[in-house]
Design a protein around this motif. Sequence first.
Motif, PDB file in Angstrom:
ATOM      1  N   LEU A 178       1.255   3.665   2.124  1.00 36.63           N
ATOM      2  CA  LEU A 178       2.015   3.997   3.331  1.00 36.63           C
ATOM      3  C   LEU A 178       3.348   3.258   3.356  1.00 36.63           C
ATOM      4  CD1 LEU A 178       2.125   5.625   5.947  1.00 36.63           C
ATOM      5  CD2 LEU A 178       1.053   3.694   7.102  1.00 36.63           C
ATOM      6  N   HIS A 179       3.349   1.994   2.969  1.00 33.73           N
ATOM      7  CA  HIS A 179       4.599   1.238   2.950  1.00 33.73           C
ATOM      8  C   HIS A 179       5.541   1.745   1.851  1.00 33.73           C
ATOM      9  CE1 HIS A 179       2.168  -1.479   5.437  1.00 33.73           C
ATOM     10  NE2 HIS A 179       3.314  -1.632   6.054  1.00 33.73           N
TER      11      HIS A 179
ATOM     12  N   ASN B 129      -1.294   2.259  11.121  1.00 34.54           N
ATOM     13  CA  ASN B 129      -1.671   2.927   9.869  1.00 34.54           C
ATOM     14  C   ASN B 129      -1.071   4.312   9.745  1.00 34.54           C
ATOM     15  OD1 ASN B 129      -3.295   0.899   8.724  1.00 34.54           O
ATOM     16  ND2 ASN B 129      -4.948   1.424  10.127  1.00 34.54           N
ATOM     17  N   SER B 130       0.090   4.535  10.386  1.00 34.34           N
ATOM     18  CA  SER B 130       0.695   5.863  10.316  1.00 34.34           C
ATOM     19  C   SER B 130       2.181   5.806  10.619  1.00 34.34           C
ATOM     20  CB  SER B 130       0.009   6.817  11.302  1.00 34.34           C
ATOM     21  OG  SER B 130       0.326   6.480  12.624  1.00 34.34           O
TER      22      SER B 130
ATOM     23  N   LEU C 293      -2.891   9.202   1.357  1.00 33.47           N
ATOM     24  CA  LEU C 293      -2.163   9.594   2.555  1.00 33.47           C
ATOM     25  C   LEU C 293      -2.706  10.918   3.051  1.00 33.47           C
ATOM     26  CD1 LEU C 293       1.642   9.067   1.709  1.00 33.47           C
ATOM     27  CD2 LEU C 293       0.190   7.618   3.117  1.00 33.47           C
TER      28      LEU C 293
ATOM     29  N   PHE D 148       5.591   4.824   0.889  1.00 31.41           N
ATOM     30  CA  PHE D 148       6.062   6.088   1.433  1.00 31.41           C
ATOM     31  C   PHE D 148       7.166   5.853   2.471  1.00 31.41           C
ATOM     32  CE2 PHE D 148       5.744   9.423   4.694  1.00 31.41           C
ATOM     33  CZ  PHE D 148       6.157  10.498   3.922  1.00 31.41           C
TER      34      PHE D 148
ATOM     35  N   VAL E  25       1.881  11.001   9.290  1.00 29.98           N
ATOM     36  CA  VAL E  25       1.382  10.621   7.971  1.00 29.98           C
ATOM     37  C   VAL E  25       0.542   9.368   8.172  1.00 29.98           C
ATOM     38  CG1 VAL E  25       2.000   9.981   5.616  1.00 29.98           C
ATOM     39  CG2 VAL E  25       3.450  11.594   6.883  1.00 29.98           C
ATOM     40  N   THR E  26      -0.726   9.461   7.813  1.00 30.62           N
ATOM     41  CA  THR E  26      -1.637   8.333   7.979  1.00 30.62           C
ATOM     42  C   THR E  26      -2.101   7.831   6.622  1.00 30.62           C
ATOM     43  OG1 THR E  26      -3.631   9.705   8.104  1.00 30.62           O
ATOM     44  CG2 THR E  26      -2.475   9.289  10.166  1.00 30.62           C
ATOM     45  N   ALA E  27      -2.586   6.612   6.607  1.00 30.63           N
ATOM     46  CA  ALA E  27      -3.122   6.019   5.381  1.00 30.63           C
ATOM     47  C   ALA E  27      -4.551   5.547   5.659  1.00 30.63           C
ATOM     48  CB  ALA E  27      -2.258   4.853   4.927  1.00 30.63           C
TER      49      ALA E  27
ATOM     50  N   ALA F 208       6.977   3.948  13.140  1.00 24.55           N
ATOM     51  CA  ALA F 208       5.833   3.367  12.430  1.00 24.55           C
ATOM     52  C   ALA F 208       4.821   2.844  13.427  1.00 24.55           C
ATOM     53  CB  ALA F 208       6.304   2.241  11.517  1.00 24.55           C
TER      54      ALA F 208
ATOM     55  N   ASP G  17       0.825  -1.208   0.000  1.00 20.61           N
ATOM     56  CA  ASP G  17       0.000   0.000   0.000  1.00 20.61           C
ATOM     57  C   ASP G  17       0.861   1.261   0.000  1.00 20.61           C
ATOM     58  OD1 ASP G  17       0.835   0.455   2.601  1.00 20.61           O
ATOM     59  OD2 ASP G  17      -1.033  -0.194   3.499  1.00 20.61           O
TER      60      ASP G  17
END
Length: 135
Positions: free
Chosen positions: A4-5, A23-24, A48, A7, A40-42, A20, A2
């Motif tokens: 976030l990963h 989800n953020s 994001l 990023f 930073v959240t997903a 980490a 996804d």
Amino acid sequence: MDILHRFMAQLDLAGISYAAQENSVQLILCSGSHKWKCAVTAPDADRLCIFSRYPWSVPEECQDRLLRELNSLNSELAEGCFILDKDQVILRYSVFVPDPLISAQTAWQQFTEAASLTEWAWNRIFSVLHSPEDQ
């Protein structure tokens, strides 16, 4: 994988430390002598949300002036928005990238844009919080 990963992989490549969570990611950013917290959240697989939190508490007596300034700042933005959450000023910036082939690069560009916007508004927000009321 996804967004976030992808990023987080960009953060790793840039050598930026972060914490980490499910989800953020939480990190500390700085530009010159300015330093702020960023999350930073997903909320979903291809979006994001970046939250840059300024390091000052906003006294109640400054809130009206500050809200006027945040409104002025927001009127100058094409993306993102400045908000007052309880007694903290936050830049909220959202990134939607449905194409996994370009998502990491686009998310990174938007992340750096959010950091630039945080820096861009720094002095204006600081001035409202630290100037005499009659200005």
